[in-house]
Scaffold this motif. Sequence first.
Motif, PDB file in Angstrom:
ATOM      1  N   SER A 107     -18.368   2.002  -1.865  1.00 13.66           N
ATOM      2  CA  SER A 107     -17.602   1.083  -2.850  1.00 13.66           C
ATOM      3  C   SER A 107     -16.370   0.412  -1.907  1.00 13.66           C
ATOM      4  CB  SER A 107     -16.905   1.556  -4.058  1.00 13.66           C
ATOM      5  OG  SER A 107     -18.180   1.932  -4.914  1.00 13.66           O
TER       6      SER A 107
ATOM      7  N   ILE B 294     -23.808  -3.950 -11.418  1.00 22.20           N
ATOM      8  CA  ILE B 294     -22.823  -4.680 -11.030  1.00 22.20           C
ATOM      9  C   ILE B 294     -22.401  -4.323  -9.382  1.00 22.20           C
ATOM     10  CG2 ILE B 294     -21.503  -5.385 -13.155  1.00 22.20           C
ATOM     11  CD1 ILE B 294     -19.706  -2.818 -12.756  1.00 22.20           C
TER      12      ILE B 294
ATOM     13  N   SER C  50     -14.265   2.492  -9.746  1.00 22.26           N
ATOM     14  CA  SER C  50     -13.529   1.068 -10.008  1.00 22.26           C
ATOM     15  C   SER C  50     -13.478   0.702 -11.266  1.00 22.26           C
ATOM     16  CB  SER C  50     -14.704   0.106  -9.104  1.00 22.26           C
ATOM     17  OG  SER C  50     -14.232  -1.019  -9.348  1.00 22.26           O
TER      18      SER C  50
ATOM     19  N   ARG D  18     -13.603  -2.170 -12.475  1.00 21.56           N
ATOM     20  CA  ARG D  18     -14.724  -2.928 -12.764  1.00 21.56           C
ATOM     21  C   ARG D  18     -15.891  -2.195 -13.721  1.00 21.56           C
ATOM     22  NH1 ARG D  18     -16.847  -5.845  -7.681  1.00 21.56           N
ATOM     23  NH2 ARG D  18     -18.547  -6.487  -9.005  1.00 21.56           N
TER      24      ARG D  18
ATOM     25  N   GLN E 297     -14.759  -1.251 -17.168  1.00 24.60           N
ATOM     26  CA  GLN E 297     -14.818  -2.947 -17.871  1.00 24.60           C
ATOM     27  C   GLN E 297     -16.453  -3.203 -18.281  1.00 24.60           C
ATOM     28  OE1 GLN E 297     -11.957  -4.438 -18.883  1.00 24.60           O
ATOM     29  NE2 GLN E 297     -13.571  -5.887 -19.916  1.00 24.60           N
ATOM     30  N   TYR E 298     -17.253  -2.913 -17.488  1.00 23.66           N
ATOM     31  CA  TYR E 298     -18.519  -3.276 -17.621  1.00 23.66           C
ATOM     32  C   TYR E 298     -18.976  -2.352 -18.787  1.00 23.66           C
ATOM     33  CZ  TYR E 298     -23.731  -4.041 -16.969  1.00 23.66           C
ATOM     34  OH  TYR E 298     -24.993  -4.110 -16.985  1.00 23.66           O
TER      35      TYR E 298
ATOM     36  N   GLU F  73     -17.844  -4.110 -21.884  1.00 17.85           N
ATOM     37  CA  GLU F  73     -18.707  -5.436 -22.092  1.00 17.85           C
ATOM     38  C   GLU F  73     -20.103  -5.089 -22.718  1.00 17.85           C
ATOM     39  OE1 GLU F  73     -18.595  -7.049 -18.267  1.00 17.85           O
ATOM     40  OE2 GLU F  73     -16.147  -7.807 -18.492  1.00 17.85           O
TER      41      GLU F  73
ATOM     42  N   ALA G  26      -8.223   2.532 -16.161  1.00 20.81           N
ATOM     43  CA  ALA G  26      -8.573   1.190 -16.713  1.00 20.81           C
ATOM     44  C   ALA G  26      -8.398   1.067 -18.191  1.00 20.81           C
ATOM     45  CB  ALA G  26     -10.390   1.111 -16.489  1.00 20.81           C
TER      46      ALA G  26
END
Length: 224
Positions: free
Chosen positions: A50, A145, A151, A153, A156-157, A160, A185
């Motif tokens: 990553s 992703i 991470s 992100r 957040q995924y 979502e 996060a």
Amino acid sequence: MPQTIGFDVYGTLVDPVEMGTHLEALIGDQAKEFGQLWHEKKVEYAFRRSLMQQYQDFSVCTLQALRYCMKVFKIDLSEQAQQALMAEFANLAAFNDVVPGLKSLKQQGHTLAAFSNGPEAAVHTLMGNAGVLPLLDDVISVDDIRIYKPSPRVYQYLMETTGSTVDNCWMVSGNPWDVIGAKAAGLKAAWIQRDPAKIFDPWDIEPDLVVNDLIEFSEQLTDF
């Protein structure tokens, strides 16, 4: 209030160190130590990929970690033996508290998802073999992703994909780094402290709940 709950898989729903039992015939009394190092190293490799922005799916990290352990323990396994060990990841057993804990959470009306660094197809198969899949509303993988937890992100995924927000989304994990990542996060997070000797990283980020297993989590979640 119904919550959306993402569950880490390896170390939370199933025990990856159980792989040591499949190693006993190959390396004898070092099997447990080999299995522990294998688990730790594959997670490290995911972190490093990553940071380097050199994504490969988790099966690549796992195989490379296996080969690292072979060098450490000075063991020569054939390609066939390596692939046979890799295949056993689909057969890891769920911890004893997982099915009753998930059933209780479902009865409370929560949305439950396996949320893993592993490839979706592999996690789907694993959850089915472990008897957990019927209790889940979704199986979500970072493979979509191409970056690993922790991470921001990734978390957040999760929100979502499930249509949730920081107000009603939880991350539940047996790995402190995963809990810290979720909290950073903005999610709520629970640490499943399966080993009483295990220490939570002193990062000034604390879990919302610390419990011994998923049954205790289902009981304490009613207070939120």
